[in-house]
Motif scaffolding. Structure first.
Motif, PDB file in Angstrom:
ATOM      1  N   PHE A  71       1.007  -1.288   0.077  1.00  0.00           N
ATOM      2  CA  PHE A  71      -0.014   0.016  -0.015  1.00  0.00           C
ATOM      3  C   PHE A  71       0.829   1.201  -0.016  1.00  0.00           C
ATOM      4  N   HIS A  72       1.854   0.911   0.650  1.00  0.00           N
ATOM      5  CA  HIS A  72       2.761   2.130   0.744  1.00  0.00           C
ATOM      6  C   HIS A  72       4.103   2.330  -0.289  1.00  0.00           C
ATOM      7  N   ASP A  73       4.018   1.389  -1.206  1.00  0.00           N
ATOM      8  CA  ASP A  73       5.213   1.226  -1.880  1.00  0.00           C
ATOM      9  C   ASP A  73       5.081   1.920  -3.424  1.00  0.00           C
ATOM     10  N   VAL A  74       5.990   2.871  -3.602  1.00  0.00           N
ATOM     11  CA  VAL A  74       5.832   3.752  -4.854  1.00  0.00           C
ATOM     12  C   VAL A  74       6.394   3.043  -6.072  1.00  0.00           C
ATOM     13  N   GLN A  75       6.756   1.578  -5.698  1.00  0.00           N
ATOM     14  CA  GLN A  75       7.264   0.834  -6.849  1.00  0.00           C
ATOM     15  C   GLN A  75       6.021   0.462  -7.737  1.00  0.00           C
ATOM     16  N   LEU A  76       5.154   0.712  -7.328  1.00  0.00           N
ATOM     17  CA  LEU A  76       3.686   0.321  -7.953  1.00  0.00           C
ATOM     18  C   LEU A  76       3.223   1.230  -8.954  1.00  0.00           C
ATOM     19  N   SER A  77       4.044   2.448  -9.406  1.00  0.00           N
ATOM     20  CA  SER A  77       3.726   3.247 -10.076  1.00  0.00           C
ATOM     21  C   SER A  77       4.877   3.299 -11.120  1.00  0.00           C
ATOM     22  N   ARG A  78       4.510   4.114 -12.481  1.00  0.00           N
ATOM     23  CA  ARG A  78       5.346   4.259 -13.513  1.00  0.00           C
ATOM     24  C   ARG A  78       6.558   4.543 -13.096  1.00  0.00           C
ATOM     25  N   ASN A  79       6.685   5.773 -12.522  1.00  0.00           N
ATOM     26  CA  ASN A  79       7.912   6.351 -12.285  1.00  0.00           C
ATOM     27  C   ASN A  79       8.392   6.745 -10.613  1.00  0.00           C
ATOM     28  N   ASN A  80       7.805   5.634 -10.014  1.00  0.00           N
ATOM     29  CA  ASN A  80       8.192   5.395  -8.596  1.00  0.00           C
ATOM     30  C   ASN A  80       8.050   6.538  -7.862  1.00  0.00           C
ATOM     31  N   THR A  81       6.817   7.404  -8.093  1.00  0.00           N
ATOM     32  CA  THR A  81       6.406   8.646  -7.076  1.00  0.00           C
ATOM     33  C   THR A  81       5.359   8.407  -6.314  1.00  0.00           C
ATOM     34  N   VAL A  82       4.423   7.527  -6.811  1.00  0.00           N
ATOM     35  CA  VAL A  82       2.951   7.392  -6.205  1.00  0.00           C
ATOM     36  C   VAL A  82       2.724   6.141  -5.559  1.00  0.00           C
ATOM     37  N   SER A  83       2.212   5.912  -4.497  1.00  0.00           N
ATOM     38  CA  SER A  83       1.705   4.773  -3.990  1.00  0.00           C
ATOM     39  C   SER A  83       0.080   4.933  -3.496  1.00  0.00           C
ATOM     40  N   CYS A  84      -0.359   3.997  -3.019  1.00  0.00           N
ATOM     41  CA  CYS A  84      -1.880   4.086  -2.673  1.00  0.00           C
ATOM     42  C   CYS A  84      -2.009   4.920  -1.676  1.00  0.00           C
ATOM     43  N   ALA A  85      -0.909   5.102  -0.630  1.00  0.00           N
ATOM     44  CA  ALA A  85      -1.207   6.003   0.301  1.00  0.00           C
ATOM     45  C   ALA A  85      -0.987   7.579   0.042  1.00  0.00           C
ATOM     46  N   THR A  86      -0.470   7.743  -1.313  1.00  0.00           N
ATOM     47  CA  THR A  86      -0.465   9.140  -1.808  1.00  0.00           C
ATOM     48  C   THR A  86      -1.726   9.756  -1.657  1.00  0.00           C
ATOM     49  N   ALA A 155       4.404  -4.015 -12.424  1.00  0.00           N
ATOM     50  CA  ALA A 155       4.416  -3.797 -10.936  1.00  0.00           C
ATOM     51  C   ALA A 155       4.738  -4.890 -10.156  1.00  0.00           C
ATOM     52  N   LEU A 156       4.088  -6.212 -10.530  1.00  0.00           N
ATOM     53  CA  LEU A 156       4.258  -7.560  -9.792  1.00  0.00           C
ATOM     54  C   LEU A 156       5.720  -7.872 -10.050  1.00  0.00           C
ATOM     55  N   ALA A 157       6.509  -7.528 -11.188  1.00  0.00           N
ATOM     56  CA  ALA A 157       7.614  -8.003 -11.445  1.00  0.00           C
ATOM     57  C   ALA A 157       8.703  -7.314 -10.537  1.00  0.00           C
ATOM     58  N   ARG A 158       8.337  -5.940 -10.388  1.00  0.00           N
ATOM     59  CA  ARG A 158       9.163  -5.154  -9.499  1.00  0.00           C
ATOM     60  C   ARG A 158       9.244  -5.558  -8.037  1.00  0.00           C
ATOM     61  N   LEU A 178       5.138 -13.409  -5.551  1.00  0.00           N
ATOM     62  CA  LEU A 178       3.876 -13.292  -5.734  1.00  0.00           C
ATOM     63  C   LEU A 178       2.892 -13.493  -6.927  1.00  0.00           C
ATOM     64  N   THR A 179       1.666 -13.655  -7.001  1.00  0.00           N
ATOM     65  CA  THR A 179       1.021 -13.580  -8.125  1.00  0.00           C
ATOM     66  C   THR A 179       0.279 -12.458  -7.864  1.00  0.00           C
ATOM     67  N   THR A 180      -0.524 -11.853  -9.087  1.00  0.00           N
ATOM     68  CA  THR A 180      -1.167 -10.660  -8.921  1.00  0.00           C
ATOM     69  C   THR A 180      -2.439 -10.820  -8.371  1.00  0.00           C
ATOM     70  N   GLU A 181      -3.143 -12.237  -8.162  1.00  0.00           N
ATOM     71  CA  GLU A 181      -4.209 -12.298  -7.266  1.00  0.00           C
ATOM     72  C   GLU A 181      -3.864 -12.152  -5.894  1.00  0.00           C
ATOM     73  N   GLN A 182      -2.545 -12.821  -5.476  1.00  0.00           N
ATOM     74  CA  GLN A 182      -2.043 -12.708  -4.180  1.00  0.00           C
ATOM     75  C   GLN A 182      -1.946 -11.060  -3.508  1.00  0.00           C
ATOM     76  N   MET A 183      -1.476 -10.371  -4.571  1.00  0.00           N
ATOM     77  CA  MET A 183      -0.968  -8.921  -4.348  1.00  0.00           C
ATOM     78  C   MET A 183      -2.364  -8.436  -4.069  1.00  0.00           C
ATOM     79  N   ALA A 184      -3.076  -8.537  -5.037  1.00  0.00           N
ATOM     80  CA  ALA A 184      -4.550  -8.050  -4.731  1.00  0.00           C
ATOM     81  C   ALA A 184      -5.244  -8.231  -3.279  1.00  0.00           C
TER      82      ALA A 184
END
Length: 356
Positions: A71-86, A155-158, A178-184
């Motif tokens: 939830f707090h990981d910016v790696q899940l965004s294209r340029n590593n600047t945004v997370s869910c917590a943003t 995002a999963l690969a990262r 992880l799988t995408t199912e597990q990530m979700a």
């Protein structure tokens, strides 16, 4: 004599249902516990769920820990600047305090960020309900070009390449990757632990189950009358009921700005059904003062103004000349009716809304 007493008692009950005789009568009535409160009034006569506390979820701690990290990981965004917590700030009730969300590359969205709580109680997600489950919703902001703009598989690969996740993945799913199912699943597990912001309303409901008199005495006369109005004359519980203070339904409240600046077709964006143009999911009112500003577009900043609008039967925009023959011009729901609240009643209703 018995008939006279019965009639007098009936008149009292009717008066208590619509407006209190005085504050002492209202305080006495509500101090008897919710089972004895006046019947909830809705604009269409439906029976709805009473006020209650949100159930406490108990997901697996290992899933929660992994979900928290994701939830707090910016790696899940294209340029590593945004997370869910943003956009879902813990200190702001997992809201962002903005009119509309700001995503990757400072792109401004068109809708107000929904607060996260009561995940298990929602039957759909987003203002337009385009996700039907929390797991489906969890990955959609990652792929959204305005929000995080990244293919969930990338995002999963990262995440799987990041060694700091190894111990979390192993603990949660007995696997190094992880799988995408597990990530979700992990993201949802974390979100299930997020509670509605602390408020006097939450304290009031907690006390109500133990000591109704103490609970009612914690409210001022204005707040208590506001609670009574919310349940009766103002008919707020037509749409704002149950533990979420939302009916989980979609309604046209006239705030679609159809054919104008700020146009938003709402539910139609998800269903492409013309009958759904201008309909939005009823938001929860929990943590109301922490999820400011309000409505799907975040354009409303004055509770008194909102109450006044609903007192007049809601927003009912008229078609412009070039829209007179448009069969898709949205109609405001018939659930919104004129309430005839006095100025003092509107003030009292706002006083109650502020403790939610």
């Amino acid at each position: 004599m018995i008939k006279v007493i019965f009639v007098a008692f009936a008149v009292f009950l009717f008066t208590a249902d619509s407006k209190a005789v005085n504050n002492n009568d209202l305080r006495s009535l509500y101090s008897k516990g919710q089972a004895h409160w006046p019947t909830i009034q809705t604009s269409d006569g439906r029976s709805v769920e009473p006020m209650s506390l949100l159930p406490v979820a108990s997901p697996k701690p290992e899933h929660v820990a992994l979900g928290d990290k994701l939830f707090h990981d910016v790696q899940l965004s294209r340029n590593n600047t945004v997370s869910c917590a943003t956009c879902h700030d813990r200190d702001k009730g997992f809201h962002d305090g903005r009119t509309t969300a700001i995503g990757i590359d400072e792109q401004i969205g068109t809708r107000n960020t929904p607060a996260i709580f009561g995940i298990d109680q929602w039957q759909s997600f987003f203002w337009d309900g385009r996700a039907s489950t929390a797991k489906q919703q969890a990955l959609m902001p990652i792929a959204n070009p305005i929000e995080m703009d990244l293919d969930p598989e990338i995002a999963l690969a990262r995440v799987n390449k990041d060694k700091s996740y190894s111990v979390f993945n192993q603990s949660a799913f007995n696997s190094s990757t992880l799988t995408t199912e597990q990530m979700a699943k992990a993201l949802v597990a974390f979100e299930r632990t997020l509670a509605a912001p602390n408020s006097r309303y939450k304290i009031f409901l907690t006390q109500l189950n133990k000591n109704p008199i103490q609970a009612v005495n914690s409210l001022s006369d204005s707040e208590l009358n506001g609670l009574h109005l919310f349940r009766t004359k103002a008919k707020c519980m037509t749409c704002h009921n149950g533990a979420l203070l939302s009916d989980n339904q979609f309604h046209g409240t006239g705030l679609h700005y159809y054919g104008r600046r700020f146009e938003d077709k709402g539910r139609y964006d998800a269903t492409h059904n013309s009958e759904h143009i201008g309909q939005f999911r009823t938001p929860s009112l929990l943590g109301l003062m922490q999820t400011f500003p309000w409505m799907h577009n975040g354009l409303f900043e004055d509770l008194s103004g909102i109450v006044s609008m609903y007192n007049h039967g809601g927003a009912r925009p008229r078609p412009r000349k070039n829209q007179l023959n448009d069969p898709h011009f949205p109609k405001t729901t018939d659930l919104l009716i004129k309430l005839n609240l006095t100025k003092q009643e509107q003030t009292d209703l706002v006083a109650f809304l502020r403790i939610l």
